[in-house]
Enzyme design. Structure first.
Site, PDB file in Angstrom:
ATOM      1  CG  ASP A  95      -2.261   0.714   0.917  1.00  0.00           C
ATOM      2  OD1 ASP A  95      -2.174   1.890   0.515  1.00  0.00           O
ATOM      3  OD2 ASP A  95      -3.350   0.159   1.099  1.00  0.00           O
TER       4      ASP A  95
ATOM      5  CG  HIS B  22      -0.874   1.485  -3.343  1.00  0.00           C
ATOM      6  ND1 HIS B  22      -2.113   1.152  -2.863  1.00  0.00           N
ATOM      7  CD2 HIS B  22      -0.421   0.378  -3.992  1.00  0.00           C
ATOM      8  CE1 HIS B  22      -2.402  -0.106  -3.205  1.00  0.00           C
ATOM      9  NE2 HIS B  22      -1.384  -0.595  -3.885  1.00  0.00           N
TER      10      HIS B  22
END
Ligand SMILES: *[C@@H]1O[C@H](CO)[C@@H](O)[C@H](O)[C@H]1NC(C)=O
Ligand SMILES: *[C@@H]1O[C@H](CO)[C@@H](O)[C@H](O)[C@H]1NC(C)=O
Ligand SMILES: *[C@@H]1O[C@H](CO)[C@@H](O)[C@H](O)[C@H]1NC(C)=O
Length: 313
Positions: free
Chosen positions: A211, A234
């Site tokens: 993430d 991310h």
């Protein structure tokens, strides 16, 4: 006369630099990676915390299984330095966490952590998340809540169940040379999350995770991030924001000299599309390299992950 003065001086010097050494193995750890060492860690911590002097807390090489553990303050000791030579290992059991953190520091002022490895054993939890999403509350690996003057050097965090390292409602944080590792497809394994915190300096982190490499939540002020490598991951995100109508803003953030490599996003700001008095201001991005990044710069004011946005207007 001179002799006497010398003795007094050296006595004063000894008292002034008194540093109590606490070795966790003196509190009954097994360090076999299988026996529960949490109680020994808590006893050793309480002894460090109640010491009148600055304290060095030593964790020699070895594998220590810890169940969710809180290292609580306020402490009498003005400074506790944890020298972590060993590896702390979480239980893979997805039901073992009650309050959302594996290792929690609460209301501690004057803390330094050097070295060491945290293994969150997240794999079974990720499978649960991927399969049905209806999972028990997962664990952030390392949470600092209401802490001040915290320095972390050279720590490695791998395979956290949820976020790796979180600073919440804290002030005066320095994180240097930290390494974060989790598979690129592991859900919600943000690297470093900062929220409600100020005066935070993060330098030279190497982050590969599933993430955000770094996520910046409401109420973050004066955050400086420098020399980051991020990917897979991310990217570096401000948000998500706009969870609440009454929400603290994010301001004075500098992100400098970052290399993104194979990330879904680079620099991102995301907020839900709903009424909120939150804000984002005075953000500087400087010296950013994007290699193979899907969305290099993305400002999303209608953030709606997985089409699940009950409050979207
Ligand atoms: C925190 O650090 C600052 C600056 O290094 C220092 O002035 C202050 O006394 C420290 N406070 C605590 C509680 O350790
Ligand atoms: C961190 O690790 C680097 C490289 O191994 C080393 O040079 C440095 O002294 C370490 N810093 C601390 C504070 O342990
Ligand atoms: C973070 O800090 C806020 C404000 O003190 C508090 O309400 C919240 O429970 C904290 N979160 C965690 C995970 O401790």
């Amino acid at each position: 006369m001179a002799m006497k003065l010398l003795i007094i001086l050296s006595l004063l010097f000894t008292l002034g630099s008194a540093d109590i050494i606490i070795d966790v193995t003196d509190f009954g750890t097994k360090a076999d990676g299988k026996s529960d060492d949490s109680h020994a860690f808590v006893k050793a911590w309480n002894s460090a915390c109640n010491s009148e002097d600055s304290t060095t807390f030593q964790v020699p090489a070895g594998k220590y299984l810890l169940y969710p553990t809180t290292f609580g303050g306020p402490c009498k000791s003005s400074k506790i330095t944890i020298n972590l030579k060993g590896e702390l290992i979480a239980s893979p059991d997805i039901n073992k966490v009650k309050d959302g953190a594996w290792i929690r520091f609460e209301k501690v002022e004057g803390l330094e952590i050097n070295g060491g490895v945290l293994d969150g054993k997240g794999a079974l939890y990720w499978v649960c998340k991927e399969d049905d999403g209806d999972c028990p509350i997962g664990a952030k690996s390392l949470l600092f809540n209401k802490c001040k003057n915290v320095t972390i050097n050279n720590l490695t965090s791998m395979n956290s169940k949820k976020f790796h390292i979180v600073f919440n409602d804290s002030k005066g944080i320095k994180v240097h040379g930290i390494k974060i590792r989790a598979p690129g497809d592991s859900p919600n394994t943000d690297g470093i999350h900062v929220e409600g915190s100020s005066d935070v300096l993060i330098t030279d982190p190497s982050i590969q995770t599933g993430d955000d490499c770094i996520s910046i939540g409401p109420g973050t002020h004066n955050l400086h991030v420098e020399r980051v490598t991020c990917g897979p991951g991310h990217g570096i995100s401000i948000g998500s924001l706009g969870h609440h109508l009454d929400e603290a803003g994010v301001q004075d953030v500098t992100v400098k000299n970052v290399v993104f490599d194979g990330t879904t996003n680079g620099l991102r700001i995301k907020t839900f599309a709903r009424k909120s008095n939150g804000f984002v201001k005075n953000i500087v991005y400087d010296g950013v390299v994007m290699n193979n990044v899907e969305n290099p710069i993305i400002i999303d004011q209608k953030y709606c992950p997985h089409e699940h946005c009950p409050h979207q207007v």
